[in-house]
Design a protein around this motif. Structure first.
Motif, short mmCIF file in Angstrom:
data_model
loop_
_atom_site.label_atom_id
_atom_site.label_comp_id
_atom_site.label_asym_id
_atom_site.label_seq_id
_atom_site.Cartn_x
_atom_site.Cartn_y
_atom_site.Cartn_z
N LEU A 240 -27.68 -33.95 -15.42
CA LEU A 240 -27.08 -33.85 -14.05
C LEU A 240 -28.11 -34.39 -13.22
N LEU A 241 -27.90 -35.35 -12.46
CA LEU A 241 -29.04 -35.97 -11.62
C LEU A 241 -28.71 -35.72 -10.20
N ILE A 242 -29.65 -35.03 -9.25
CA ILE A 242 -29.41 -34.38 -8.17
C ILE A 242 -30.62 -34.88 -7.34
N PRO A 243 -30.37 -35.89 -6.41
CA PRO A 243 -31.22 -36.54 -5.56
C PRO A 243 -31.88 -35.64 -4.41
N ASP A 244 -32.84 -35.86 -3.64
CA ASP A 244 -33.29 -35.13 -2.69
C ASP A 244 -32.60 -34.92 -1.50
N TRP A 245 -32.53 -34.16 -0.67
CA TRP A 245 -31.74 -34.07 0.48
C TRP A 245 -31.93 -35.44 1.27
N HIS A 246 -30.93 -35.71 2.33
CA HIS A 246 -31.01 -36.80 2.94
C HIS A 246 -31.28 -38.07 2.24
N SER A 247 -30.79 -38.03 0.64
CA SER A 247 -31.08 -39.18 -0.08
C SER A 247 -29.65 -39.56 -0.91
N VAL A 248 -29.71 -40.64 -1.70
CA VAL A 248 -28.59 -40.98 -2.50
C VAL A 248 -28.61 -40.97 -3.95
N PRO A 249 -27.72 -40.99 -4.82
CA PRO A 249 -27.90 -40.98 -6.17
C PRO A 249 -28.50 -42.23 -6.68
N THR A 250 -28.36 -43.27 -5.84
CA THR A 250 -28.65 -44.69 -6.34
C THR A 250 -29.94 -45.13 -5.58
N ASN A 251 -30.97 -43.99 -5.15
CA ASN A 251 -32.12 -44.34 -4.54
C ASN A 251 -33.22 -45.16 -5.88
N ASN A 252 -34.11 -45.77 -5.19
CA ASN A 252 -34.92 -46.31 -6.00
C ASN A 252 -36.26 -45.83 -6.44
N SER A 253 -36.02 -44.39 -6.03
CA SER A 253 -37.30 -43.39 -6.45
C SER A 253 -36.96 -42.82 -7.86
N GLY A 254 -36.31 -43.42 -8.65
CA GLY A 254 -35.96 -42.90 -10.07
C GLY A 254 -34.73 -42.39 -10.48
N MET A 255 -33.89 -41.92 -9.53
CA MET A 255 -32.45 -41.76 -9.78
C MET A 255 -31.79 -42.81 -10.36
N SER A 256 -31.70 -43.96 -9.73
CA SER A 256 -30.91 -45.06 -10.07
C SER A 256 -31.44 -45.55 -11.45
N PHE A 257 -32.64 -45.54 -11.66
CA PHE A 257 -33.20 -46.02 -13.13
C PHE A 257 -32.70 -45.20 -14.19
N LEU A 258 -33.09 -43.74 -13.69
CA LEU A 258 -32.70 -42.70 -14.76
C LEU A 258 -31.17 -42.72 -15.30
N ARG A 259 -30.34 -42.96 -14.29
CA ARG A 259 -28.87 -42.92 -14.52
C ARG A 259 -28.30 -43.81 -15.48
N LYS A 260 -29.12 -45.06 -15.43
CA LYS A 260 -28.76 -45.90 -16.69
C LYS A 260 -29.51 -46.04 -17.71
N GLU A 261 -30.95 -45.82 -17.79
CA GLU A 261 -31.73 -45.59 -18.80
C GLU A 261 -31.68 -44.48 -19.67
N LEU A 262 -30.94 -43.42 -19.25
CA LEU A 262 -31.05 -42.22 -20.18
C LEU A 262 -29.77 -42.48 -21.07
N ASN A 263 -28.75 -43.23 -20.52
CA ASN A 263 -27.71 -43.63 -21.44
C ASN A 263 -28.12 -44.37 -22.99
N ASN A 264 -29.15 -45.40 -22.57
CA ASN A 264 -29.67 -46.02 -23.79
C ASN A 264 -30.40 -44.86 -24.98
#
Length: 310
Positions: A81-105
């Motif tokens: 479960l990925l929860i971004p920082d407040w006033h941020s989005v789950p597709t941010n470039n601070s690691g969330m967007s990368f982990l969302r796909k990399e963890l699938n591998n």
């Protein structure tokens, strides 16, 4: 002469229009509130991402969006479960967007959650209670005070620092965040396996407070990315809450994080030693958090930590 008559006509027209303007009722311009930040983010997500990845989830009476991405490995290792920082989005470039796909591998199915809006007007007016009312002095007290000379204190008067964010705003955001998180957790429970939570910033700090109270929702591991709370007192108490979290905890921070985070790291280790939390790990990442090499290091730290657990 002709010019003078023309000038008189112009003055009469101006005077008439001015009198008509003053006779009109004064109406204020209607205020149109700007759209909520979450609605803009949701429209961007629905426009840019595939529909198969978008999963609306109902939390109470509020519907929010989550991004679903299925595991792409021969072995299914769990749900993240990925929860971004407040006033941020789950597709941010601070690691969330990368982990969302990399963890699938790496064998994990991921759910990335959109966070609620911040209500900056959540500060509540405390009702005046009878005990808070000012007591009127009695006649004897007033006479004794009148006889005593006025004493001017030479001691300096210290004023407490104004918090960047008050507790009412934090509590309102935390309530809405936990409501969404519980709904996301129930969705993840449909796939019985290991559950890992990866949270950023202030959202991570509030979830650490939540899990320090031993809730019913059980998880196998918690990964904190630059966790803090934008309130000096609560951020100081967060160090103790970190040591009370039941699941295994990986505390990741960056060298360029804020001083609120960097100054609390040593105190977190002290509380961990006091409360004997032996499954706590603290890791430092160097460089910018949005660099591709940084994303690779982040995924390796998380993968190595989880492989020691399951």
């Amino acid at each position: 002469m002709v010019f003078l008559q023309l000038f008189k006509k112009i003055l009469c027209c101006l005077a008439f229009s001015y009198s008509v303007f003053l006779a009109l009722p004064a109406t204020a311009v209607e205020h149109i509130a700007p759209p909520a930040l979450s609605s803009i983010e949701n429209s961007d997500i629905e426009r840019l991402l595939p529909n198969a990845e978008i999963k609306p989830i109902l939390a109470g009476d509020t519907e929010f969006l989550s991004l679903y991405s299925e595991y792409m490995s021969s072995n299914f290792r769990g749900v993240v479960l990925l929860i971004p920082d407040w006033h941020s989005v789950p597709t941010n470039n601070s690691g969330m967007s990368f982990l969302r796909k990399e963890l699938n591998n790496l064998g994990y199915t991921t759910y990335a959650m959109t966070v609620p809006d911040i209500d900056w007007q959540a500060e509540k007016m405390k009702p005046v209670t009878p005990t808070d009312a000012v007591e009127t002095p009695t006649s004897d007290e007033s006479k004794s005070d009148a006889n005593e000379p006025e004493k001017q204190s030479a001691e300096p008067h210290y004023v407490n620092a104004i918090e960047p964010v008050n507790n009412d705003v934090l509590e309102d955001y935390k309530t809405n965040l936990i409501l969404r998180y519980e709904a996301l957790y129930q969705t993840a429970m449909a796939e019985p396996s290991n559950i890992v939570v990866i949270a950023q910033g202030a959202s991570a700090g509030m979830l650490l407070e939540y899990y320090a109270d031993f809730p019913e929702s059980k998880i196998n591991a918690f990964v904190s990315l630059s966790s803090y709370l934008p309130n000096a007192q609560r951020n100081e108490e967060l160090s103790q809450a970190t040591s009370l979290v039941a699941p295994a905890l990986l505390d990741i921070y960056y060298t360029n994080d804020s001083t609120d985070i960097l100054l609390s790291l040593k105190n977190r280790k002290r509380w961990v030693n006091r409360n004997a939390k032996f499954d706590y790990r603290q890791r430092q990442l160097f460089g910018m958090r949005n660099a591709p090499q940084q994303h690779a290091r982040l995924s390796k730290e998380i993968d190595g930590f989880l492989r020691r657990l399951f």
